[in-house]
Scaffold this motif. Structure first.
Motif, PDB file in Angstrom:
ATOM      1  N   UNK A  18       0.826  -1.214   0.000  1.00  0.00           N
ATOM      2  CA  UNK A  18       0.000   0.000   0.000  1.00  0.00           C
ATOM      3  C   UNK A  18       0.857   1.260   0.000  1.00  0.00           C
ATOM      4  N   UNK A  19       2.064   1.169  -0.548  1.00  0.00           N
ATOM      5  CA  UNK A  19       2.962   2.328  -0.605  1.00  0.00           C
ATOM      6  C   UNK A  19       2.325   3.490  -1.362  1.00  0.00           C
ATOM      7  N   UNK A  20       1.639   3.191  -2.455  1.00  0.00           N
ATOM      8  CA  UNK A  20       1.064   4.243  -3.301  1.00  0.00           C
ATOM      9  C   UNK A  20      -0.272   4.764  -2.785  1.00  0.00           C
ATOM     10  N   UNK A  21      -0.795   4.167  -1.697  1.00  0.00           N
ATOM     11  CA  UNK A  21      -2.065   4.628  -1.155  1.00  0.00           C
ATOM     12  C   UNK A  21      -1.840   5.930  -0.397  1.00  0.00           C
ATOM     13  N   UNK A  22      -2.680   6.906  -0.638  1.00  0.00           N
ATOM     14  CA  UNK A  22      -2.530   8.182   0.043  1.00  0.00           C
ATOM     15  C   UNK A  22      -1.504   9.075  -0.611  1.00  0.00           C
ATOM     16  N   UNK A  23      -1.218   8.844  -1.875  1.00  0.00           N
ATOM     17  CA  UNK A  23      -0.268   9.681  -2.610  1.00  0.00           C
ATOM     18  C   UNK A  23      -0.846  11.096  -2.748  1.00  0.00           C
ATOM     19  N   UNK A  36      -8.389   7.796  -4.469  1.00  0.00           N
ATOM     20  CA  UNK A  36      -9.008   8.029  -3.163  1.00  0.00           C
ATOM     21  C   UNK A  36      -9.317   6.690  -2.501  1.00  0.00           C
ATOM     22  N   UNK A  37      -9.765   6.761  -1.273  1.00  0.00           N
ATOM     23  CA  UNK A  37     -10.124   5.543  -0.548  1.00  0.00           C
ATOM     24  C   UNK A  37     -11.178   4.739  -1.304  1.00  0.00           C
ATOM     25  N   UNK A  38     -12.106   5.423  -1.943  1.00  0.00           N
ATOM     26  CA  UNK A  38     -13.165   4.739  -2.696  1.00  0.00           C
ATOM     27  C   UNK A  38     -12.568   3.908  -3.838  1.00  0.00           C
ATOM     28  N   UNK A  39     -11.475   4.392  -4.429  1.00  0.00           N
ATOM     29  CA  UNK A  39     -10.829   3.652  -5.516  1.00  0.00           C
ATOM     30  C   UNK A  39     -10.212   2.354  -5.011  1.00  0.00           C
ATOM     31  N   UNK A 270       9.076 -13.737  -0.784  1.00  0.00           N
ATOM     32  CA  UNK A 270       7.672 -13.346  -0.802  1.00  0.00           C
ATOM     33  C   UNK A 270       7.593 -11.938  -1.388  1.00  0.00           C
ATOM     34  N   UNK A 271       7.141 -11.778  -2.620  1.00  0.00           N
ATOM     35  CA  UNK A 271       7.064 -10.452  -3.227  1.00  0.00           C
ATOM     36  C   UNK A 271       5.988  -9.592  -2.575  1.00  0.00           C
ATOM     37  N   UNK A 272       6.301  -8.316  -2.431  1.00  0.00           N
ATOM     38  CA  UNK A 272       5.302  -7.332  -2.016  1.00  0.00           C
ATOM     39  C   UNK A 272       4.943  -6.542  -3.265  1.00  0.00           C
ATOM     40  N   UNK A 273       3.738  -6.733  -3.746  1.00  0.00           N
ATOM     41  CA  UNK A 273       3.315  -6.109  -4.996  1.00  0.00           C
ATOM     42  C   UNK A 273       2.394  -4.928  -4.706  1.00  0.00           C
ATOM     43  N   UNK A 274       2.786  -3.761  -5.167  1.00  0.00           N
ATOM     44  CA  UNK A 274       1.948  -2.589  -4.986  1.00  0.00           C
ATOM     45  C   UNK A 274       0.669  -2.720  -5.792  1.00  0.00           C
ATOM     46  N   UNK A 275      -0.462  -2.462  -5.151  1.00  0.00           N
ATOM     47  CA  UNK A 275      -1.748  -2.627  -5.835  1.00  0.00           C
ATOM     48  C   UNK A 275      -2.593  -1.362  -5.700  1.00  0.00           C
ATOM     49  N   UNK A 276      -2.949  -0.795  -6.839  1.00  0.00           N
ATOM     50  CA  UNK A 276      -3.857   0.364  -6.856  1.00  0.00           C
ATOM     51  C   UNK A 276      -5.087   0.093  -7.710  1.00  0.00           C
TER      52      UNK A 276
END
Length: 320
Positions: A18-23, A36-39, A270-276
């Protein structure tokens, strides 16, 4: 690999990032998005449907915004069904003797929980100073597993020694690992983790999209974003590698992004995959089922080395 974590927590093969969350909302933040949070609600729900319930965030991501969004979305889910991991970042510590506890408490409030499944020290600003501060959090049960991120082998061993002296164990390491950045592998960190029952989490396996097949010299990252500054000038050099990744993807009925992720899994990480987007979750779920052949791995690694592209970022170092 960390047997206790995998067994007790039923850890998935891939973690959701969730690195890209709250950009930044002006489109010019680190990732250049204005979601946004709704997305993110359908993204979160899709991940749970796919059994991808391990979420990785940090207090510094969006300066708390990522944790707040994740916490809001998680409130409708039983806590035991989620694995929440967040980080203590020394650079934003408050300067007190209990800085880690203070940052942890604020993170838990934003996440809407009273414990973290994994709590990471984000970087090795001072291993001797910061590692002991996680001890009381672990002994109280507020932190189930302790991890370190962006640490080299010597720093990992130092942190492990400090924790062992307190009767605890270093459970996880999280470092940058991709086809374009194999310094943790070359430095022996992955082997060390395997030999010492430490789970290695690989982040930026897609190089923030540069290895997704979506971007190239003709289709660069959004202007003004940090990704654009880091990758746009090097996209042309990735042509042959991306072409081969497409060939391998076709052979497996997959996408380029899935091949980049499957490669990280083939390394025992264990990959951490950014998801938007929901598609990112679907890619991750499918990647977990891909088994690359030794020949495919060798070919991809050879082409990656030939690119000459450097992806070590400003906050990290070459682990070798």
């Amino acid at each position: 690999m960390m047997t206790t974590m995998q067994t007790e927590l039923k850890m998935p093969k891939i973690a959701m990032g969730a690195w890209a969350w709250g950009d930044a909302t002006d489109g010019n933040g680190y990732f250049g998005n204005d979601y946004t949070e709704a997305d993110f609600k359908p993204v979160f729900e899709k991940a749970l449907q796919e059994g991808l319930n391990l979420w990785d965030t940090a207090a510094v991501y969006g300066m708390g915004a990522s944790e707040k969004i994740l916490g809001d979305l998680a409130r409708g889910t039983e806590r035991r069904e989620l694995l929440l991991a967040t980080k203590f970042t020394p650079q934003i510590a408050d300067g007190t003797a209990e800085a880690a506890t203070h940052m942890f408490t604020a993170s838990m409030e934003r996440l809407g929980t009273d414990y973290a499944d994994i709590y990471w020290i984000h970087n090795p600003a001072d291993v001797q100073r910061w590692t002991p501060q996680l001890v009381p959090l672990a002994k109280s049960g507020q932190v189930k597993y302790i991890g370190v991120s962006n640490h080299n082998l010597a720093e990992i061993k130092q942190a492990q020694s400090i924790l062992e002296a307190a009767g605890l164990k270093l459970a996880a390491v999280q470092n940058h690992l991709s086809l374009l950045n194999r310094s943790s592998e070359n430095a022996g960190i992955i082997d060390y983790c395997r030999e010492n029952d430490i789970t290695f989490f690989s982040y930026m396996v897609l190089e923030q999209g540069a290895l997704s097949g979506k971007y190239d010299a003709a289709h660069p990252f959004p202007a003004g974003s940090a990704r654009a500054q880091s990758y746009n000038g090097q996209l042309a050099e990735l042509g042959d590698l991306i072409a081969e990744m497409r060939t391998v993807a076709t052979a497996h009925g997959a996408t380029v992004a899935q091949i980049a992720t499957a490669w990280a899994i083939s390394k025992g990480t264990v990959p951490i995959v950014g998801v938007t987007k929901v598609k990112h979750v679907e890619d991750a779920a499918n990647a977990a089922n891909i088994e690359l052949t030794a020949a495919e791995v060798t070919t991809l690694e050879t082409l990656a080395a030939k690119t000459g592209v450097a992806t070590i970022r400003e906050w990290e170092k070459d682990m070798q």
